[in-house]
Design a protein around this motif. Structure first.
Motif, PDB file in Angstrom:
ATOM      1  N   ASN A 112       0.813  -1.339   0.193  1.00  0.00           N
ATOM      2  CA  ASN A 112       0.120  -0.058  -0.170  1.00  0.00           C
ATOM      3  C   ASN A 112       0.947   1.295  -0.126  1.00  0.00           C
ATOM      4  N   LEU A 113       2.018   1.223   0.332  1.00  0.00           N
ATOM      5  CA  LEU A 113       3.059   2.110   0.634  1.00  0.00           C
ATOM      6  C   LEU A 113       3.325   2.711  -0.750  1.00  0.00           C
ATOM      7  N   VAL A 114       3.460   1.635  -1.798  1.00  0.00           N
ATOM      8  CA  VAL A 114       3.922   1.571  -3.063  1.00  0.00           C
ATOM      9  C   VAL A 114       2.812   2.459  -3.773  1.00  0.00           C
ATOM     10  N   LEU A 115       1.645   1.997  -3.379  1.00  0.00           N
ATOM     11  CA  LEU A 115       0.339   2.796  -4.106  1.00  0.00           C
ATOM     12  C   LEU A 115       0.433   4.335  -3.674  1.00  0.00           C
ATOM     13  N   GLU A 116       0.725   4.451  -2.358  1.00  0.00           N
ATOM     14  CA  GLU A 116       0.636   6.002  -1.916  1.00  0.00           C
ATOM     15  C   GLU A 116       1.897   6.734  -2.535  1.00  0.00           C
ATOM     16  N   TYR A 117       3.114   6.234  -2.474  1.00  0.00           N
ATOM     17  CA  TYR A 117       4.094   7.050  -3.364  1.00  0.00           C
ATOM     18  C   TYR A 117       3.851   7.360  -4.580  1.00  0.00           C
ATOM     19  N   PHE A 239     -15.191  15.793   6.156  1.00  0.00           N
ATOM     20  CA  PHE A 239     -14.371  14.896   6.507  1.00  0.00           C
ATOM     21  C   PHE A 239     -13.892  14.207   5.242  1.00  0.00           C
ATOM     22  N   GLN A 240     -14.863  14.165   4.086  1.00  0.00           N
ATOM     23  CA  GLN A 240     -14.445  13.747   2.893  1.00  0.00           C
ATOM     24  C   GLN A 240     -13.203  14.348   2.372  1.00  0.00           C
ATOM     25  N   ALA A 241     -13.268  15.853   2.578  1.00  0.00           N
ATOM     26  CA  ALA A 241     -12.148  16.796   2.039  1.00  0.00           C
ATOM     27  C   ALA A 241     -10.854  16.540   2.992  1.00  0.00           C
ATOM     28  N   ALA A 242     -11.164  16.417   4.219  1.00  0.00           N
ATOM     29  CA  ALA A 242      -9.898  15.906   5.094  1.00  0.00           C
ATOM     30  C   ALA A 242      -9.136  14.555   4.743  1.00  0.00           C
ATOM     31  N   GLY A 243      -9.895  13.673   4.339  1.00  0.00           N
ATOM     32  CA  GLY A 243      -9.529  12.301   3.889  1.00  0.00           C
ATOM     33  C   GLY A 243      -8.813  12.711   2.541  1.00  0.00           C
ATOM     34  N   MET A 244      -9.307  13.565   1.665  1.00  0.00           N
ATOM     35  CA  MET A 244      -8.605  13.871   0.405  1.00  0.00           C
ATOM     36  C   MET A 244      -7.166  14.764   0.484  1.00  0.00           C
ATOM     37  N   ILE A 245      -7.523  15.742   1.457  1.00  0.00           N
ATOM     38  CA  ILE A 245      -6.319  16.556   1.826  1.00  0.00           C
ATOM     39  C   ILE A 245      -5.217  15.932   2.757  1.00  0.00           C
ATOM     40  N   PHE A 246      -5.539  14.851   3.321  1.00  0.00           N
ATOM     41  CA  PHE A 246      -4.440  14.030   4.031  1.00  0.00           C
ATOM     42  C   PHE A 246      -3.429  13.718   3.139  1.00  0.00           C
ATOM     43  N   PHE A 247      -3.561  13.705   1.919  1.00  0.00           N
ATOM     44  CA  PHE A 247      -2.709  13.504   0.886  1.00  0.00           C
ATOM     45  C   PHE A 247      -1.547  14.697   0.968  1.00  0.00           C
ATOM     46  N   ALA A 248      -1.832  15.647   1.308  1.00  0.00           N
ATOM     47  CA  ALA A 248      -1.126  16.875   1.495  1.00  0.00           C
ATOM     48  C   ALA A 248      -0.173  16.847   2.450  1.00  0.00           C
ATOM     49  N   MET A 395      -6.670   8.120  -4.040  1.00  0.00           N
ATOM     50  CA  MET A 395      -5.950   7.043  -4.084  1.00  0.00           C
ATOM     51  C   MET A 395      -4.820   6.893  -3.064  1.00  0.00           C
ATOM     52  N   CYS A 396      -3.861   7.990  -3.386  1.00  0.00           N
ATOM     53  CA  CYS A 396      -2.599   8.304  -2.553  1.00  0.00           C
ATOM     54  C   CYS A 396      -3.088   8.160  -1.051  1.00  0.00           C
ATOM     55  N   SER A 397      -4.185   8.943  -0.669  1.00  0.00           N
ATOM     56  CA  SER A 397      -4.481   9.220   0.671  1.00  0.00           C
ATOM     57  C   SER A 397      -5.058   7.880   1.308  1.00  0.00           C
ATOM     58  N   ILE A 398      -5.795   7.102   0.873  1.00  0.00           N
ATOM     59  CA  ILE A 398      -6.161   5.776   1.312  1.00  0.00           C
ATOM     60  C   ILE A 398      -5.022   4.726   1.530  1.00  0.00           C
ATOM     61  N   GLY A 399      -3.986   4.766   0.579  1.00  0.00           N
ATOM     62  CA  GLY A 399      -2.784   4.037   0.714  1.00  0.00           C
ATOM     63  C   GLY A 399      -2.073   4.606   1.855  1.00  0.00           C
ATOM     64  N   ALA A 400      -1.783   5.708   2.136  1.00  0.00           N
ATOM     65  CA  ALA A 400      -1.211   6.117   3.136  1.00  0.00           C
ATOM     66  C   ALA A 400      -1.867   5.756   4.583  1.00  0.00           C
ATOM     67  N   LEU A 401      -3.349   6.159   4.495  1.00  0.00           N
ATOM     68  CA  LEU A 401      -3.982   5.829   5.775  1.00  0.00           C
ATOM     69  C   LEU A 401      -4.069   4.424   6.229  1.00  0.00           C
ATOM     70  N   SER A 402      -4.003   3.747   5.422  1.00  0.00           N
ATOM     71  CA  SER A 402      -4.001   2.307   5.676  1.00  0.00           C
ATOM     72  C   SER A 402      -2.702   1.823   6.408  1.00  0.00           C
ATOM     73  N   ALA A 403      -1.678   2.069   5.929  1.00  0.00           N
ATOM     74  CA  ALA A 403      -0.343   1.982   6.330  1.00  0.00           C
ATOM     75  C   ALA A 403      -0.256   2.495   7.976  1.00  0.00           C
ATOM     76  N   PHE A 404      -0.715   3.873   8.014  1.00  0.00           N
ATOM     77  CA  PHE A 404      -0.571   4.544   9.295  1.00  0.00           C
ATOM     78  C   PHE A 404      -1.612   3.830  10.455  1.00  0.00           C
ATOM     79  N   PHE A 405      -2.469   3.306   9.880  1.00  0.00           N
ATOM     80  CA  PHE A 405      -3.464   2.592  10.881  1.00  0.00           C
ATOM     81  C   PHE A 405      -2.703   1.312  11.691  1.00  0.00           C
ATOM     82  N   PHE A 406      -1.860   0.631  10.707  1.00  0.00           N
ATOM     83  CA  PHE A 406      -1.111  -0.415  11.505  1.00  0.00           C
ATOM     84  C   PHE A 406       0.102   0.101  11.997  1.00  0.00           C
ATOM     85  N   VAL A 407       0.659   1.291  11.762  1.00  0.00           N
ATOM     86  CA  VAL A 407       1.538   1.837  12.520  1.00  0.00           C
ATOM     87  C   VAL A 407       1.462   2.300  13.790  1.00  0.00           C
TER      88      VAL A 407
END
Length: 483
Positions: A112-117, A239-248, A395-407
């Motif tokens: 998923n990190l590959v997807l994020e980056y 909240f949807q904008a926050a999920g999208m902006i998390f990419f930032a 797509m970038c945000s959800i890849g990152a958030l899934s990794a951060f969840f497990f971190v």
């Protein structure tokens, strides 16, 4: 599945044997690390998704979305800081989770990190292309617009909606920077430090010159009424904008991925992460306030270059081309951070035997994973050429958030399984911050669109197939498991 097979899926690395060298040069000091993180984070969201998040989801309340993103980032950043002070292996969250939760979960996170980056780099490249188009227009250079947009985007030309063909400039910038990074990360960091100063000039110039022209009528209504569809304004839109902006905010995790190229990773990485998050959060909220105040959010619909639009609403004609040109240059550190992060993740996956050795081959002279850079250069060029920025950013945000969840979960596990292992930094408050981090990740992931969930589902399915056909059999821990 028998017990031995189940155990092999969740076999763990030893933290004591995980502090070793992999042949990468240790050349990064604390100042460069901070510049690397700030340069990679500041600009991505402000220069890219602010307009789309405001116009399609939150309206002026996108400011709250940035604050939610910053709050989530602070929780997760503190978790990263504790782990980075324990584990100095390249691979960032992948390496942490391999030790805490085992191989299969680590593989999913690494995948998923590959997807994020990769997707993040593609999104930034697309926005870079939009700013390039804006500056070319300001100099009365009108190139075919169809080559600045993907086939999934419609472009209004002389009153007619015409589909794009491919985003050609975005592929050029990816190729240029990938070839540059192959030459060596030390040279890349030198370039990064100089360009970060240019980008910070852009940020503070927009704030300083634009603040007095903020129209407070643009903030009315501050939270537009929901249209009846989840995520289209109202609270769900914030909240949807926050999920999208998390990419930032993505970037501090890339700092951790360079652990084996940092001179003193256990000391410098935790400090750098905390400093980076603090600086970027303050800049983001202030900058977003000016952008939304200069331009009515309806005018930002589908706009991948919101700063260019905002600057056009000021009387400083001389400033407009300067800002736009500086943004074009300022995107380079963002792309450098993402391109470095993904290749180092694949480098570590390859060293662990989960993907072919091809991805961990180091150039004999430059000491960089050059073949991995070439592979991702082609992959990201395809993404940036044919997929719109709105899809890429989610797509970038959800890849990152899934990794951060497990971190966040890994912090709680390692506090129990390795409670006496030395930590250069430990969060106060027990498990409160890791728990808050996991909850925030869940809320932001839930708020993302259905197509984003379908994308991550398909991506993870591909990853599971690759792991089952190759990674599980060739894992270095599998060899130890059978010996």
């Amino acid at each position: 599945m028998d017990l031995s097979k189940r155990k092999s899926l969740f076999r763990k690395k030893s933290i004591e044997n995980n502090q070793h060298e992999n042949g990468l040069a240790r050349v990064i000091g604390m100042p460069s690390l901070i510049f690397f993180g700030v340069g990679g984070i500041v600009g991505t969201g402000l220069f890219t998704v602010t307009g789309i998040a405001a116009s399609e989801h939150a309206g002026p309340a996108v400011l709250l979305s940035f604050l939610i993103g910053a709050l989530a980032c602070s929780f997760i950043g503190l978790c990263y800081s504790e782990l980075a002070g324990m584990i100095t292996e390249s691979g960032s969250s992948y390496s942490y989770i391999y030790i805490a939760m085992g191989e299969f979960i680590a593989w999913i996170v690494g995948w998923n990190l590959v997807l994020e980056y990769s997707v993040g780099a593609a999104a930034v490249a697309v926005s870079w292309s939009q700013y390039l188009k804006s500056i070319l227009i300001s100099f009365h250079l009108h190139l075919p617009y169809q080559f600045f947009a993907s086939p999934l985007e419609k472009i209004n030309i002389d009153g007619q909606n015409i589909s794009g063909i491919l985003n050609l400039p975005s592929t050029f910038v990816i190729i240029f920077l990938s070839l540059y990074l192959i030459q060596g990360i030390k040279q890349s960091f030198r370039m990064n430090n100089m360009i970060v100063l240019i980008k910070l000039f852009v940020v503070f110039a927009v704030i300083a010159f634009g603040f007095s022209y903020v129209d407070f009528d643009n903030f009315k209504p501050f939270i537009p009424e929901n249209t009846g569809q989840f995520g289209h304004f109202g609270i769900s839109g914030i909240f949807q904008a926050a999920g999208m902006i998390f990419f930032a905010y993505i970037g501090f995790d890339s700092v951790a991925s360079t652990a084996q190229e940092v001179k003193n990773p256990a000391r410098d990485i935790p400090k750098a992460i905390l400093i980076i998050i603090t600086i970027t959060a303050l800049i983001y909220v202030t900058f977003a306030f000016v952008i939304v105040g200069l331009v009515n959010f309806h005018q930002l619909l589908g706009n991948g270059a919101p700063v260019a639009t905002a600057i056009d609403h000021t009387p400083y004609k001389w400033l407009q081309p300067v800002i736009k040109f500086s943004i074009i240059i300022g995107y380079f550190p963002v792309l450098v951070l993402l391109l470095v992060g993904q290749t180092r993740i694949f480098f570590t996956l390859s060293k662990d035997g989960l993907i072919p050795k091809f991805f961990s081959v180091i150039h004999p002279d430059h000491k960089t994973p050059h073949l991995s850079h070439m592979f991702f250069m082609v992959f990201i060029c395809i993404l940036s050429a044919f997929i719109p920025i709105s899809i890429l950013s989610e797509m970038c945000s959800i890849g990152a958030l899934s990794a951060f969840f497990f971190v966040c979960i890994s912090v709680m596990i390692l506090r129990r399984t390795h409670k006496d292992f030395p930590r250069r930094f430990k969060m106060p408050g027990g498990d409160i911050i890791p728990i808050l981090g996991t909850l925030v990740c869940c809320v932001l992931m839930y708020s993302l669109s259905n197509i984003t969930w379908l994308t991550i589902g398909g991506w993870m399915l591909i990853g599971i197939i690759i792991y089952w056909l190759y990674g599980h059999k060739h894992s270095k821990l599998q060899q130890k498991f059978h010996n």
